[in-house]
Design a protein around this motif. Structure first.
Motif, PDB file in Angstrom:
ATOM      1  N   ARG A 329       0.823  -1.202   0.000  1.00  0.00           N
ATOM      2  CA  ARG A 329       0.000   0.000   0.000  1.00  0.00           C
ATOM      3  C   ARG A 329       0.863   1.260   0.000  1.00  0.00           C
ATOM      4  N   ILE A 330       1.936   1.271   0.769  1.00  0.00           N
ATOM      5  CA  ILE A 330       2.784   2.462   0.799  1.00  0.00           C
ATOM      6  C   ILE A 330       3.526   2.617  -0.520  1.00  0.00           C
ATOM      7  N   LYS A 331       3.851   1.501  -1.183  1.00  0.00           N
ATOM      8  CA  LYS A 331       4.521   1.601  -2.482  1.00  0.00           C
ATOM      9  C   LYS A 331       3.544   2.032  -3.562  1.00  0.00           C
ATOM     10  N   ARG A 332       2.270   1.756  -3.331  1.00  0.00           N
ATOM     11  CA  ARG A 332       1.265   2.173  -4.317  1.00  0.00           C
ATOM     12  C   ARG A 332       1.006   3.676  -4.229  1.00  0.00           C
ATOM     13  N   PHE A 333       0.963   4.212  -3.010  1.00  0.00           N
ATOM     14  CA  PHE A 333       0.593   5.607  -2.832  1.00  0.00           C
ATOM     15  C   PHE A 333       1.785   6.526  -2.610  1.00  0.00           C
ATOM     16  N   GLY A 334       2.975   6.011  -2.597  1.00  0.00           N
ATOM     17  CA  GLY A 334       4.160   6.824  -2.381  1.00  0.00           C
ATOM     18  C   GLY A 334       5.235   5.980  -1.737  1.00  0.00           C
ATOM     19  N   LYS A 335       6.489   6.335  -1.953  1.00  0.00           N
ATOM     20  CA  LYS A 335       7.590   5.519  -1.448  1.00  0.00           C
ATOM     21  C   LYS A 335       8.365   6.288  -0.389  1.00  0.00           C
ATOM     22  N   ASN A 336       9.412   5.615   0.134  1.00  0.00           N
ATOM     23  CA  ASN A 336      10.281   6.195   1.158  1.00  0.00           C
ATOM     24  C   ASN A 336       9.453   6.670   2.345  1.00  0.00           C
ATOM     25  N   ALA A 337       8.563   5.798   2.814  1.00  0.00           N
ATOM     26  CA  ALA A 337       7.686   6.157   3.919  1.00  0.00           C
ATOM     27  C   ALA A 337       7.342   4.884   4.699  1.00  0.00           C
ATOM     28  N   ILE A 338       6.529   5.062   5.746  1.00  0.00           N
ATOM     29  CA  ILE A 338       6.161   3.965   6.646  1.00  0.00           C
ATOM     30  C   ILE A 338       4.646   3.849   6.681  1.00  0.00           C
ATOM     31  N   MET A 339       4.152   2.610   6.703  1.00  0.00           N
ATOM     32  CA  MET A 339       2.713   2.397   6.855  1.00  0.00           C
ATOM     33  C   MET A 339       2.476   1.157   7.699  1.00  0.00           C
ATOM     34  N   ALA A 340       1.630   1.301   8.695  1.00  0.00           N
ATOM     35  CA  ALA A 340       1.231   0.170   9.533  1.00  0.00           C
ATOM     36  C   ALA A 340      -0.021  -0.467   8.947  1.00  0.00           C
ATOM     37  N   TRP A 341      -0.114  -1.765   9.088  1.00  0.00           N
ATOM     38  CA  TRP A 341      -1.275  -2.480   8.559  1.00  0.00           C
ATOM     39  C   TRP A 341      -2.522  -2.085   9.322  1.00  0.00           C
ATOM     40  N   SER A 342      -3.614  -1.946   8.591  1.00  0.00           N
ATOM     41  CA  SER A 342      -4.917  -1.725   9.205  1.00  0.00           C
ATOM     42  C   SER A 342      -5.881  -2.752   8.654  1.00  0.00           C
TER      43      SER A 342
END
Length: 712
Positions: A329-342
């Motif tokens: 999901r983070i690679k789909r909406f933007g990179k070089n960032a962090i996303m926790a699963w929901s």
């Protein structure tokens, strides 16, 4: 007598080795792997002490010098030279146990007991100097030989023989066990990064199954770009440095795993009440990306860019899938960032995610050569110092120069007044250095001397925060388009509008074919769907269902119906079997992705505004977003029903399914024509617009594009 003592020594050594080997094998039993290594070390020490004591007190006498030899063996087996704590508690336990056993030994000479204790202590001291405790064995045998000649101490030559034979067997066992343990460790580690490999990860997961764990998947952005641009040696350095930084962020009980080519999995053993996992991931991300790398032979510092997905819970396959979903999901909406699963995430796990065009430089060159060859939009790819490395045929046509004369030269070769444009070039370079993009007009001259103006949009191609080149889109101004493309001296407004319409229609077609790259048969599917839409649209216009002028625009726009598949993993689109529920949900997201892509394209690139172009792009948005809606409201992504579905979406839905059923796909063969017609009769008023379905069935035998690979 000599042979008897040798056999006696072999029995003693074999008994001790048997106990040690039994515990070594028990460590490998799956359901016993959760027992800490320290407990196994203690069991080995205790069993050796009990065996020696039992033999000496209950069977027959043993030489006292067997004790320091056995202690040295145990210390060597439990010695961890790769850890900072040289004096492990196992070493201390061995020292305490064998010193106590020495004083209980049935030998009455206190001198021998003190000497024995000193020899055991010597083995401990050797570990402090990073030397193997087995180095103490020659000293033990030497001291035993000396005491042969000391009267009244009860040491005979046979004691030295027994000690030597036992030492030989012990040392042989130690080397063999070390070799086996080293081979096992190497089989569990990735050779390049020294992280756990998949096999090591499986063992670690089995040992910690159902424990509360934080799973963090780290994916290096643009890693393939690094390999293709700088070479695999630089890529290997990047992986090694990444692994080093990740190891520095975790504890000894945690696991760092090389999960894929450029993916690392970190498993942190943590109770539910421990530190917020997102803060842990932020600390890891900061450690990875904040400090530059000095990579040989790169002239500039390189910064790591990484995307991180997080999930916390009981360690099982679902936890790893959730972390993978967050990463995708983070690679789909933007990179070089962090996303926790929901819990709302439904994206399935795939390691080799296919990415959008423009991410890889070599891929971009292929796209220039194969996809935009017939596009009227000019493309130019340059290096960091603005040297041309590739152009497309449209740009050759605009300039009058063949590609061979442009590659390797600076764009200033095209300037109508190179000297006068010096200041403009300087401003462009400054703007690109500062903002990474520039848009404006250049005055150019063709090879025949004719002057022409063009709107140019330049964007930086970045890798590791370093600009490695620039991509330019060149669109001639309207007067120049008329001059270059229509070759007329007095172009009318209608001709200009038509040319601009063709320009954007061609650009849509290029984007659509990019989305279908790598999928056999799908580029042809796009073309056939366009023909079906045009044919069925003309039938609808003949029955006053749609305006005649809209039919051509809808057909042009229909190529964008699956443009969102550029972001869908090719493993799914090529999967030969039925999709799972999660996989199907992932594929369904291409409708919304396509709309987002077109909105971005319209906002960034559409500079000419007239009614045909606006309607073309509006139809493209409708088709990309609604061609999977159903007449009965059971479709996706919004569940529209009946006439709430735009006409362009309803029309393209029929054309898309018609070609899909008549054509072979990885998961099915082509359907016979009779079966396809029957399907449309069944789905009239359910999946498809009943009026358009009737038109299709009434003119079934006159449709274009005979079925490909149809079966009778």
């Amino acid at each position: 007598m000599f042979l008897e003592n040798v056999v006696h020594a072999c029995w003693v050594a074999a008994g001790i080795i048997g106990f040690l080997e039994a515990f070594c094998r028990l460590r490998q039993v799956r359901w016993l792997r959760r027992i800490p290594d320290g407990v196994w070390d203690l069991l080995e020490i205790a069993s050796a002490c009990v065996a020696l004591g039992t033999w000496a007190f209950a069977v027959d006498e043993l030489s006292l010098f067997v004790l320091p030899v056995t202690a040295a063996v145990l210390m060597d087996l439990h010695w961890r030279p790769d850890t900072k704590q040289r004096h492990s508690w196992a070493t201390c336990a061995t020292l305490a146990g064998f010193v106590a056993l020495t004083w209980w030994w049935p030998v009455h000479s206190p001198i021998l007991k003190w000497v024995n204790c000193i020899l055991i202590l010597l083995a401990v001291l050797l570990t402090r100097f990073n030397r193997s405790p087995l180095t103490a064995v020659p000293f033990v045998l030497t001291v035993a030989a000396v005491f042969v000649f000391v009267p009244h101490e009860g040491i005979s030559f046979m004691d030295v023989v027994v000690g030597s034979v036992a030492s030989l067997l012990f040392v042989t066992y130690c080397h063999e066990r070390r070799r086996r343990e080293r081979a096992l460790r190497e089989s569990l580690l990735d050779h390049l990064t020294r992280c756990l490999n998949r096999r090591g990860a499986y063992r670690w997961i089995q040992n910690h199954k159902d424990e509360w764990v934080t799973a963090i998947i780290v994916d290096l952005d643009e890693f393939k770009f690094v390999n293709d641009t700088y070479g695999h040696d630089v890529g290997d350095q990047l992986l090694q440095e990444t692994a080093r930084r990740l190891h520095a962020c975790v504890r000894a009980e945690d696991a760092v795993i090389r999960w894929g080519g450029d993916e690392f999995l970190i498993l942190l053993v943590s109770p539910p009440s421990s530190e917020n996992p997102e803060k842990v991931a932020e600390r890891i991300h900061q450690r990875l990306t904040s400090q530059p790398l000095e990579l040989n032979p790169l002239p500039k510092p390189f910064y790591i860019r990484a995307s991180i997905g997080i999930a916390t819970g009981r360690l099982n396959d679902d936890l790893l899938n959730r972390a993978d979903q967050a990463l995708l999901r983070i690679k789909r909406f933007g990179k070089n960032a962090i996303m926790a699963w929901s819990g709302t995430s439904s994206t399935p796990s795939y390691e080799d995610e296919y990415v959008s065009f423009g991410r890889h430089l070599n891929w971009a060159v292929q796209a220039f050569q194969s996809i935009v060859r017939n596009s009227p939009v000019g493309f130019v790819l340059t290096t960091e110092d603005h040297t041309i490395i590739d152009v497309n045929p449209a740009f050759e046509k605009m300039t009058g120069y063949p590609r061979s004369e442009l590659v390797g030269r600076k764009p200033s070769v095209l300037a109508s007044h190179a000297a006068a444009n010096t200041e403009l070039y300087r401003r462009v370079r400054d703007e690109l250095a500062k903002h990474k993009q520039w848009a404006g007009t250049f005055q150019n001259v063709r090879s025949n001397g004719d002057r022409w103006n063009a709107q140019e949009y330049i964007g930086a191609v970045e890798l590791g925060n370093n600009t490695v080149g620039y991509c330019s889109v060149v669109i001639p101004e309207q007067a120049s388009v008329c001059e270059a493309s229509l070759a007329t001296s007095a172009a009318t407004m209608k001709e200009t509008q038509e040319n601009n319409l063709d320009l954007y229609a061609s650009f849509l077609s290029g984007l659509a074919h990019i989305a279908e790259m790598g999928i056999p048969g799908l580029p042809e599917h796009v073309d056939r769907v366009q023909q079906y839409v045009h044919w069925l649209g003309e039938l609808a216009a003949a029955h006053d269902i749609v305006n005649d002028e809209d039919v051509q625009l809808i057909a042009m726009a229909s190529v964008a119906h699956d443009i969102g598949k550029a972001f869908i993993a090719r493993e799914l689109l090529l999967k030969p079997s039925a999709l799972t529920k999660a996989e199907y949900a992932y594929v369904q997201s291409h409708a919304e992705i396509g709309r987002d892509m077109l909105m971005h394209f319209i906002g960034r690139w559409v500079t000419v505004r007239n009614r045909p172009i606006e309607r073309l792009l509006a139809f493209a948005l409708d088709i990309a977003w609604t061609h999977h809606e159903r007449w009965d409201g059971q479709g996706y992504p919004r569940g529209l029903a009946g006439h709430d579905i735009p006409f362009a979406g309803r029309l393209t839905a029929i054309a898309d399914v018609l070609d899909a059923l008549l054509s072979p796909r990885p998961y099915k063969n082509a359907w016979p024509e009779e079966r396809v017609a029957s399907y449309f009769r069944e789905q009239k008023g359910r999946q498809f617009d009943p009026t358009l379905t009737d038109l299709l069935l009434q003119h079934w035998s006159h449709r274009p594009c005979p079925a490909i690979g149809s079966q009778g």
